[in-house]
Design a protein around this motif. Structure first.
Motif, PDB file in Angstrom:
ATOM      1  N   ASP A 316       6.855 -13.061 -37.031  1.00 21.79           N
ATOM      2  CA  ASP A 316       6.965 -12.268 -38.252  1.00 21.79           C
ATOM      3  C   ASP A 316       6.788 -13.157 -39.482  1.00 21.79           C
ATOM      4  O   ASP A 316       7.202 -14.325 -39.485  1.00 21.79           O
ATOM      5  CB  ASP A 316       8.337 -11.592 -38.341  1.00 21.79           C
ATOM      6  CG  ASP A 316       8.562 -10.579 -37.238  1.00 21.79           C
ATOM      7  OD1 ASP A 316       7.565 -10.162 -36.612  1.00 21.79           O
ATOM      8  OD2 ASP A 316       9.732 -10.211 -37.011  1.00 21.79           O
ATOM      9  N   ASP A 318       7.445 -12.550 -43.754  1.00 19.57           N
ATOM     10  CA  ASP A 318       7.869 -11.695 -44.857  1.00 19.57           C
ATOM     11  C   ASP A 318       7.673 -12.458 -46.160  1.00 19.57           C
ATOM     12  O   ASP A 318       8.120 -13.606 -46.277  1.00 19.57           O
ATOM     13  CB  ASP A 318       9.343 -11.305 -44.718  1.00 19.57           C
ATOM     14  CG  ASP A 318       9.604 -10.472 -43.473  1.00 19.57           C
ATOM     15  OD1 ASP A 318       8.679  -9.769 -43.035  1.00 19.57           O
ATOM     16  OD2 ASP A 318      10.730 -10.522 -42.945  1.00 19.57           O
ATOM     17  N   ASP A 350       5.258  -7.478 -45.384  1.00 15.48           N
ATOM     18  CA  ASP A 350       5.804  -7.716 -44.044  1.00 15.48           C
ATOM     19  C   ASP A 350       4.631  -7.742 -43.068  1.00 15.48           C
ATOM     20  O   ASP A 350       3.886  -6.772 -42.978  1.00 15.48           O
ATOM     21  CB  ASP A 350       6.780  -6.613 -43.626  1.00 15.48           C
ATOM     22  CG  ASP A 350       8.007  -6.555 -44.512  1.00 15.48           C
ATOM     23  OD1 ASP A 350       8.333  -7.592 -45.111  1.00 15.48           O
ATOM     24  OD2 ASP A 350       8.626  -5.485 -44.617  1.00 15.48           O
ATOM     25  N   TYR A 351       4.496  -8.861 -42.366  1.00 17.68           N
ATOM     26  CA  TYR A 351       3.445  -8.975 -41.348  1.00 17.68           C
ATOM     27  C   TYR A 351       4.106  -9.110 -39.985  1.00 17.68           C
ATOM     28  O   TYR A 351       4.968  -9.973 -39.786  1.00 17.68           O
ATOM     29  CB  TYR A 351       2.560 -10.183 -41.623  1.00 17.68           C
ATOM     30  CG  TYR A 351       1.589 -10.491 -40.492  1.00 17.68           C
ATOM     31  CD1 TYR A 351       0.641  -9.557 -40.082  1.00 17.68           C
ATOM     32  CD2 TYR A 351       1.638 -11.717 -39.832  1.00 17.68           C
ATOM     33  CE1 TYR A 351      -0.235  -9.837 -39.052  1.00 17.68           C
ATOM     34  CE2 TYR A 351       0.763 -12.004 -38.804  1.00 17.68           C
ATOM     35  CZ  TYR A 351      -0.168 -11.054 -38.411  1.00 17.68           C
ATOM     36  OH  TYR A 351      -1.029 -11.338 -37.381  1.00 17.68           O
ATOM     37  N   ARG A 352       3.719  -8.263 -39.050  1.00 16.80           N
ATOM     38  CA  ARG A 352       4.237  -8.277 -37.694  1.00 16.80           C
ATOM     39  C   ARG A 352       3.070  -8.539 -36.739  1.00 16.80           C
ATOM     40  O   ARG A 352       2.277  -7.637 -36.443  1.00 16.80           O
ATOM     41  CB  ARG A 352       4.919  -6.946 -37.362  1.00 16.80           C
ATOM     42  CG  ARG A 352       6.048  -6.583 -38.323  1.00 16.80           C
ATOM     43  CD  ARG A 352       7.216  -7.529 -38.166  1.00 16.80           C
ATOM     44  NE  ARG A 352       8.309  -7.258 -39.101  1.00 16.80           N
ATOM     45  CZ  ARG A 352       8.510  -7.931 -40.213  1.00 16.80           C
ATOM     46  NH1 ARG A 352       7.693  -8.929 -40.544  1.00 16.80           N
ATOM     47  NH2 ARG A 352       9.526  -7.642 -41.002  1.00 16.80           N
ATOM     48  N   ARG A 354       2.925  -9.211 -33.551  1.00 14.21           N
ATOM     49  CA  ARG A 354       2.921  -8.572 -32.238  1.00 14.21           C
ATOM     50  C   ARG A 354       2.527  -7.104 -32.308  1.00 14.21           C
ATOM     51  O   ARG A 354       1.969  -6.562 -31.359  1.00 14.21           O
ATOM     52  CB  ARG A 354       4.299  -8.733 -31.593  1.00 14.21           C
ATOM     53  CG  ARG A 354       4.608 -10.201 -31.272  1.00 14.21           C
ATOM     54  CD  ARG A 354       5.970 -10.396 -30.670  1.00 14.21           C
ATOM     55  NE  ARG A 354       6.200 -11.813 -30.404  1.00 14.21           N
ATOM     56  CZ  ARG A 354       7.336 -12.309 -29.957  1.00 14.21           C
ATOM     57  NH1 ARG A 354       8.362 -11.497 -29.704  1.00 14.21           N
ATOM     58  NH2 ARG A 354       7.464 -13.610 -29.749  1.00 14.21           N
TER      59      ARG A 354
END
Length: 472
Positions: A316, A318, A350-352, A354
């Protein structure tokens, strides 16, 4: 055997010498005792070969009971203290009641072992070519100096999952509390190193603050392990928790990993770089927080923000405050050609990795070759591992600019697979060549004149004029 020289005021014991006094004992092969002129007191002692000075501190003893010169000790922690060397010099103050200084020469090792069964703390071991101990007027230890190359080893209690910590330096100076005998602060200089497991650190100067379990590295400090590297003006390491803080001109490098990708964009094995004025790393959470002019880079991709949080294990990222990203990706449905830069401004990101999503929040402004978009929220669904946009959703006073015109509404959706944009809202509108179309749902293509108004296909050339003012 023993030899007494009255005129020279000294006494010598030779071969397998053992001395005991209160809670201390001394073993060596050669001991010389020097008396005062009146022979009423001892001025100093010299011990040679296989010197072993031992001191016991029991768990029941109180610091107040041990402050006198006859009960001076190296630390108040219960356990066994041993000073091992080949040459030991002990000097006493006038009258012979209190210690003045002790020097262990030609290779010395100070071993401080906690009582068996202790639940917390470290066994400590200090090695140096020379170890010198200074005492105050009451015979209480105040300073320890190590010279000629010094190594401090902190070994956790048996059964602990912690790994031992090792600090080395050319020289070391340690302050002690004369009342309790506890170590307060150790200052290391020249070629300072720190080791714990696969983690390594180097600097020209280091300070170990015992009460905080904090090692502060200064003058070109750097810290690295198999995965990452950190440089800063100052690096602070909590030797208990493993947490790290970097202050001033922070520069970090992380090797990209398929199981922990934290940077959006095309799949790449290029290293990820971060710079900031400060970084804090929580080892337990595997969380790195960059603050004050934080920036991250991988290849051509870039992220800027007031604060960037990285969770490597969760994959993650942020970003908060003044977010700006430059991501090279395919935003349109073109399968060929190189990725084009997409520049996006927002208050939060926010980068996720998965889930392969990028979530922008707060005054979003996105600029790309095929379109520009503004709104309050923007969600990008990415193709796994490639960084290409699979779907785009925008909400909150959305306005879209394309080479063919403008459109606006409460929400918008873009699908690169069919290269169509859908705008919805109570008063969604689209403007093209001075013509205005309004509806609750407008769908148009970026590559041709096809348009759907409330689900009905129309041609843009048949769009009617409207005298109503545009809502945005």
């Amino acid at each position: 055997r023993a030899v007494l020289k009255r005129r020279q005021n000294w006494l010598r014991y030779v071969d397998d010498v053992h001395v005991r006094h209160s809670d201390r004992s001394l073993a060596c092969n050669d001991l010389q005792v020097y008396f005062s002129e009146d022979r009423e007191s001892i001025e100093h002692l010299e011990a040679y070969e296989n010197v072993d000075l031992r001191m016991n501190v029991s768990a029941s003893e109180e610091p107040g009971d041990l402050s006198g010169g006859s009960r001076s000790r190296i630390t108040s922690e219960p356990g066994l203290k041993r000073l091992l060397t080949d040459k030991l010099e002990v000097y006493l103050r006038e009258g012979g009641e209190h210690l003045e200084r002790v020097r262990a020469l030609e290779g010395a090792r100070l071993v401080m072992t906690l009582l068996e069964g202790a639940q917390a703390g470290y066994h400590k071991e200090l090695e140096g070519y020379t170890l010198a101990f200074d005492f105050d007027e009451e015979g209480r230890l105040t300073v320890l100096r190590g010279r000629g190359g010094v190594m401090l080893v902190l070994t956790p209690m048996a059964g602990s999952n912690e790994q031992k910590k090792i600090v080395t330096a050319r020289q070391l100076e340690t302050d002690f509390d004369p009342i309790t005998g506890d170590m307060l602060e150790a200052r290391c200089e020249r070629s300072v190193t720190f080791e714990q497991g696969d983690a390594r650190a180097e600097a020209e100067q280091g300070t170990f603050r015992v009460a905080e379990s904090l090692l502060v590295l200064e003058e070109s400090p750097r810290l690295w392990d198999q995965r990452a590297r950190l440089e800063a003006d100052e690096i602070r390491i909590n030797v208990d928790s493993g947490d790290v803080e970097g202050l001033g001109a922070v520069r970090s490098t992380t090797q990209a990993a398929s199981d922990g990708r934290v940077f959006p964009g095309n799949e790449s094995d290029e290293a990820v770089y971060f710079v900031a004025d400060r970084v804090r790393y929580d080892r337990n959470k595997d969380l790195a927080i960059y603050t004050d002019h934080a920036r991250g880079f991988q290849g051509q991709n870039r992220i800027e923000a007031d604060r960037i949080e990285i969770s490597q294990s969760a994959g993650d990222l942020d970003a908060r405050g003044g977010v700006r990203t430059v991501i090279f990706q395919r935003l349109s449905g073109e399968a060929d050609g190189p990725p084009r830069p997409t520049v996006t401004l927002a208050e939060e990101l926010d980068y996720r990795s998965r889930a392969d999503v990028m979530l922008y929040r707060g005054h979003v402004d996105m600029r790309a070759e095929s379109m520009s978009l503004t709104g309050e929220e923007l969600d990008l669904k990415l193709a796994p591992g490639s960084g290409e946009v699979r779907e785009l959703h925008a909400r909150g006073q959305v306005e879209i600019q394309t080479p063919n015109g403008k459109a606006a509404g409460d929400a918008a959706r873009y699908s690169p697979s069919d290269d169509q944009v859908t705008v919805t809202g109570e008063r969604a509108w689209m403007e093209n060549d001075g013509k205005l179309t309004e509806a609750k749902q407008l769908t148009f293509s970026l590559t041709d004149d096809t348009i759907f108004v409330d689900g009905q296909e129309q041609n843009r050339t048949k769009t009617t004029y409207s005298s109503k003012p545009r809502p945005h």
